[in-house]
Design a protein around this motif. Structure first.
Motif, PDB file in Angstrom:
ATOM      1  N   VAL A 147      -6.748 -21.435  35.785  1.00  8.05           N
ATOM      2  CA  VAL A 147      -7.813 -21.976  36.604  1.00  8.05           C
ATOM      3  C   VAL A 147      -8.920 -22.557  36.018  1.00  8.05           C
ATOM      4  O   VAL A 147      -9.374 -22.063  34.806  1.00  8.05           O
ATOM      5  CB  VAL A 147      -8.345 -20.405  37.087  1.00  8.05           C
ATOM      6  N   ALA A 148      -9.535 -23.480  36.561  1.00  7.86           N
ATOM      7  CA  ALA A 148     -10.843 -24.409  35.855  1.00  7.86           C
ATOM      8  C   ALA A 148     -12.015 -23.667  36.707  1.00  7.86           C
ATOM      9  O   ALA A 148     -11.887 -24.045  37.947  1.00  7.86           O
ATOM     10  CB  ALA A 148     -10.591 -25.728  35.803  1.00  7.86           C
ATOM     11  N   MET A 149     -13.055 -23.205  36.365  1.00  8.73           N
ATOM     12  CA  MET A 149     -14.169 -22.691  37.253  1.00  8.73           C
ATOM     13  C   MET A 149     -15.291 -23.707  37.072  1.00  8.73           C
ATOM     14  O   MET A 149     -15.935 -23.958  36.002  1.00  8.73           O
ATOM     15  CB  MET A 149     -14.756 -21.546  36.577  1.00  8.73           C
ATOM     16  N   ILE A 150     -15.565 -24.481  38.346  1.00  9.31           N
ATOM     17  CA  ILE A 150     -16.693 -25.288  38.289  1.00  9.31           C
ATOM     18  C   ILE A 150     -18.006 -24.506  39.150  1.00  9.31           C
ATOM     19  O   ILE A 150     -17.826 -24.191  40.303  1.00  9.31           O
ATOM     20  CB  ILE A 150     -16.310 -26.538  39.173  1.00  9.31           C
ATOM     21  N   GLY A 151     -18.841 -24.381  38.286  1.00 10.70           N
ATOM     22  CA  GLY A 151     -20.239 -23.766  38.661  1.00 10.70           C
ATOM     23  C   GLY A 151     -20.086 -22.332  38.236  1.00 10.70           C
ATOM     24  O   GLY A 151     -19.150 -21.711  38.349  1.00 10.70           O
ATOM     25  N   VAL A 152     -21.398 -22.093  37.357  1.00  7.73           N
ATOM     26  CA  VAL A 152     -21.373 -20.825  36.741  1.00  7.73           C
ATOM     27  C   VAL A 152     -22.797 -20.365  36.987  1.00  7.73           C
ATOM     28  O   VAL A 152     -23.569 -20.071  36.040  1.00  7.73           O
ATOM     29  CB  VAL A 152     -21.154 -21.103  35.161  1.00  7.73           C
ATOM     30  N   GLY A 153     -23.009 -20.128  38.370  1.00  9.21           N
ATOM     31  CA  GLY A 153     -24.186 -19.502  38.831  1.00  9.21           C
ATOM     32  C   GLY A 153     -24.189 -18.094  38.887  1.00  9.21           C
ATOM     33  O   GLY A 153     -23.343 -17.396  38.354  1.00  9.21           O
ATOM     34  N   CYS A 154     -25.128 -17.626  40.069  1.00  9.69           N
ATOM     35  CA  CYS A 154     -24.947 -16.299  40.274  1.00  9.69           C
ATOM     36  C   CYS A 154     -24.075 -15.536  40.769  1.00  9.69           C
ATOM     37  O   CYS A 154     -23.489 -14.420  40.136  1.00  9.69           O
ATOM     38  CB  CYS A 154     -26.154 -15.975  41.260  1.00  9.69           C
ATOM     39  N   ILE A 155     -22.955 -16.079  41.580  1.00 15.41           N
ATOM     40  CA  ILE A 155     -21.859 -15.412  41.877  1.00 15.41           C
ATOM     41  C   ILE A 155     -20.731 -15.324  40.800  1.00 15.41           C
ATOM     42  O   ILE A 155     -19.524 -14.645  40.987  1.00 15.41           O
ATOM     43  CB  ILE A 155     -21.337 -16.232  43.308  1.00 15.41           C
ATOM     44  N   SER A 156     -20.931 -16.279  39.889  1.00 16.58           N
ATOM     45  CA  SER A 156     -19.884 -16.187  38.843  1.00 16.58           C
ATOM     46  C   SER A 156     -19.319 -15.144  38.091  1.00 16.58           C
ATOM     47  O   SER A 156     -18.251 -14.771  37.418  1.00 16.58           O
ATOM     48  CB  SER A 156     -20.373 -17.393  37.925  1.00 16.58           C
ATOM     49  N   GLY A 157     -20.415 -14.433  37.649  1.00  9.79           N
ATOM     50  CA  GLY A 157     -20.236 -12.939  36.876  1.00  9.79           C
ATOM     51  C   GLY A 157     -18.989 -12.342  37.233  1.00  9.79           C
ATOM     52  O   GLY A 157     -18.292 -11.751  36.501  1.00  9.79           O
ATOM     53  N   ILE A 158     -18.902 -11.983  38.488  1.00 12.02           N
ATOM     54  CA  ILE A 158     -17.980 -10.978  38.945  1.00 12.02           C
ATOM     55  C   ILE A 158     -16.476 -11.798  39.001  1.00 12.02           C
ATOM     56  O   ILE A 158     -15.418 -11.020  38.736  1.00 12.02           O
ATOM     57  CB  ILE A 158     -18.314 -10.600  40.644  1.00 12.02           C
ATOM     58  N   TYR A 159     -16.601 -12.879  39.274  1.00 10.94           N
ATOM     59  CA  TYR A 159     -15.354 -13.711  39.266  1.00 10.94           C
ATOM     60  C   TYR A 159     -14.777 -13.814  37.589  1.00 10.94           C
ATOM     61  O   TYR A 159     -13.739 -13.449  37.283  1.00 10.94           O
ATOM     62  CB  TYR A 159     -15.499 -15.314  39.557  1.00 10.94           C
ATOM     63  N   LEU A 160     -15.562 -14.006  36.888  1.00  7.51           N
ATOM     64  CA  LEU A 160     -15.279 -14.011  35.092  1.00  7.51           C
ATOM     65  C   LEU A 160     -14.871 -12.405  34.867  1.00  7.51           C
ATOM     66  O   LEU A 160     -13.810 -12.557  34.214  1.00  7.51           O
ATOM     67  CB  LEU A 160     -16.748 -14.341  34.579  1.00  7.51           C
ATOM     68  N   ASP A 161     -15.558 -11.629  35.228  1.00  7.99           N
ATOM     69  CA  ASP A 161     -15.121 -10.256  34.929  1.00  7.99           C
ATOM     70  C   ASP A 161     -13.670  -9.928  35.626  1.00  7.99           C
ATOM     71  O   ASP A 161     -12.822  -9.555  34.840  1.00  7.99           O
ATOM     72  CB  ASP A 161     -16.116  -9.124  35.750  1.00  7.99           C
ATOM     73  N   ASN A 162     -13.441 -10.254  36.927  1.00  2.00           N
ATOM     74  CA  ASN A 162     -12.164  -9.817  37.626  1.00  2.00           C
ATOM     75  C   ASN A 162     -11.002 -10.733  37.297  1.00  2.00           C
ATOM     76  O   ASN A 162     -10.164 -10.284  36.888  1.00  2.00           O
ATOM     77  CB  ASN A 162     -12.456  -9.922  38.971  1.00  2.00           C
ATOM     78  N   ILE A 163     -11.213 -12.192  36.872  1.00  2.00           N
ATOM     79  CA  ILE A 163     -10.380 -12.959  36.308  1.00  2.00           C
ATOM     80  C   ILE A 163      -9.721 -12.492  35.108  1.00  2.00           C
ATOM     81  O   ILE A 163      -8.719 -12.753  34.744  1.00  2.00           O
ATOM     82  CB  ILE A 163     -10.725 -14.416  36.380  1.00  2.00           C
ATOM     83  N   THR A 164     -10.755 -11.989  34.274  1.00  2.00           N
ATOM     84  CA  THR A 164     -10.289 -11.877  32.690  1.00  2.00           C
ATOM     85  C   THR A 164      -9.964 -10.587  32.528  1.00  2.00           C
ATOM     86  O   THR A 164      -9.145 -10.131  31.426  1.00  2.00           O
ATOM     87  CB  THR A 164     -11.402 -12.259  31.809  1.00  2.00           C
ATOM     88  N   LYS A 165     -10.252  -9.559  33.414  1.00  5.26           N
ATOM     89  CA  LYS A 165      -9.936  -8.293  33.041  1.00  5.26           C
ATOM     90  C   LYS A 165      -9.069  -7.331  34.081  1.00  5.26           C
ATOM     91  O   LYS A 165      -8.568  -6.604  33.950  1.00  5.26           O
ATOM     92  CB  LYS A 165     -11.378  -7.452  33.068  1.00  5.26           C
ATOM     93  N   VAL A 166      -9.174  -8.044  35.551  1.00  4.59           N
ATOM     94  CA  VAL A 166      -8.379  -7.317  36.497  1.00  4.59           C
ATOM     95  C   VAL A 166      -7.049  -7.952  37.012  1.00  4.59           C
ATOM     96  O   VAL A 166      -5.972  -7.449  37.030  1.00  4.59           O
ATOM     97  CB  VAL A 166      -9.282  -7.139  37.655  1.00  4.59           C
TER      98      VAL A 166
END
Length: 369
Positions: free
Chosen positions: A6-25
């Protein structure tokens, strides 16, 4: 089993929970790279989450042959151009809501995806969580009899008191219906089935808003969208539903969601969350009782839909958050706009068939069908 990259485009307010869950869950996806117009945001995400790649531009991500899925976390009015560019480069796309800011944008994206045989879909995926999935089980198993109607409310005074950069909520692609409506409408159609037609009245209560949150406290912004939207839907089943969203009212609870059946009423949890509480009222009991959650992912599990899409691509099945769903929701929201302007019922241009319900996971973070 091969992970989808996955390539994430946009690292704003909502990105934090995506980053956590993609990398940890979630186990079926791998975050390959990040990109943001504000480079410092992307650099921080890369460092904090050990992301292999930082892309200078989104086009660098789209040109990367290792990327399977583009995760579009840009602002609503940017969704169309980012998703379009990614699709044209042959990438599957999962986008934050809404799919586009107009019906025409949605139609154009669907056309490209179909022509290229690509997966296109996106948020919200909260309906895949424990709360809404338990409600679906209760309805499908007849706990409220035949559903005859629904009502939901999203009431708040706007985002300018807490969001660090709230201007876009009041511009093209924003407003309470486009911002919060997707959570409610997605849950509505997953519980009640597709929508046949819609009607609406709406208005803009305040021409300007004053930001009181940092860093733009004291800045006055123009309001260019309606912020008080009341909608009625006729479901394909014949049931009637209402949805009310506003950024104009002070209210202590924000969310209310109820489904009425021939044998009882179901009180659905906030569709902006993945969990409960869930409550049921049946006349035999004469009181409301809380129902235990029966499924996984009661915590904030954003990227659950993205993980499901990755599995769907690998297995060649429809994704639960596919474009048929996100486009049906966009059809309804833009239908509300057209109805408010014309004063007429608007027939939906799309149809919707519910995807399979979730199954309890043997291993958390792995989708099972």
């Amino acid at each position: 089993m091969k992970k989808m990259k996955v390539a994430m485009i946009g690292v704003g307010c909502i990105s934090g929970i995506y980053l956590d869950n993609i990398t940890k869950v979630f186990k079926d996806i791998e975050l390959l790279g990040v990109c943001d117009l504000v480079r410092e945001r992307a650099e921080k995400a890369q460092k904090d989450y050990c992301v292999p790649k930082l892309y200078e531009t989104m086009h660098d991500a789209f040109d990367d042959p290792e990327v399977d899925i583009v995760l579009n976390l840009t602002r609503p009015y940017e969704h169309f151009e980012v998703t379009k560019a990614a699709l044209l480069k042959g990438k599957h796309v999962y986008s934050e809501k809404p799919l586009g800011a107009s019906l025409e944008e949605g139609q154009a994206l669907v056309k490209i995806a179909e022509e290229k045989g690509l997966y296109l879909g996106g948020a919200p995926d909260t309906f895949l969580g424990a709360g809404i999935q338990t409600c679906r089980r209760l309805i499908d198993d007849g706990f409220i009899g035949t559903p005859v109607g629904s009502a939901c409310f999203m009431i708040c005074r706007g985002h300018e008191s807490w969001h660090p950069d709230p201007d876009f909520y009041y511009q093209y692609g924003g407003g309470p219906m486009f911002d919060m409506g997707p959570y409610y409408l997605t849950s509505m159609i997953n519980l009640m089935g597709g929508i046949d037609s819609v009607m609406s009245a709406s208005k803009k209560s305040f021409e300007k808003r004053m930001i009181t949150s940092q860093p733009f406290a004291g800045t006055e912004i123009d309001v260019n969208v309606n912020t008080y939207v009341s909608g009625t839907v006729k479901y394909a089943s014949g049931a009637i539903g209402t949805i009310f969203t506003t950024f104009d009212a002070y209210y202590p609870y924000q969310a209310r969601f109820e489904i009425y059946g021939s044998e009882g009423t179901l009180f659905v949890p906030d569709p902006n969350t993945f969990g409960g509480p869930i409550k049921l009222f049946r006349p035999e009991e004469g009181e409301v009782r809380e129902i235990p959650i029966m499924y996984d992912y009661a915590e904030n599990s954003r990227a659950l839909g993205l993980n499901d899409m990755a599995v769907a691509i690998r297995e060649g099945r429809p994704a639960r958050c596919d474009w048929q769903q996100t486009f049906h929701v966009l059809d309804a929201m833009t239908g509300f706009e057209r109805s408010a302007q014309s004063g007429q019922w608007i027939k939906m241009s799309t149809e919707y068939e519910r995807r399979p319900a979730m199954k309890k996971a043997t291993v958390k973070g792995v989708i099972e069908d």
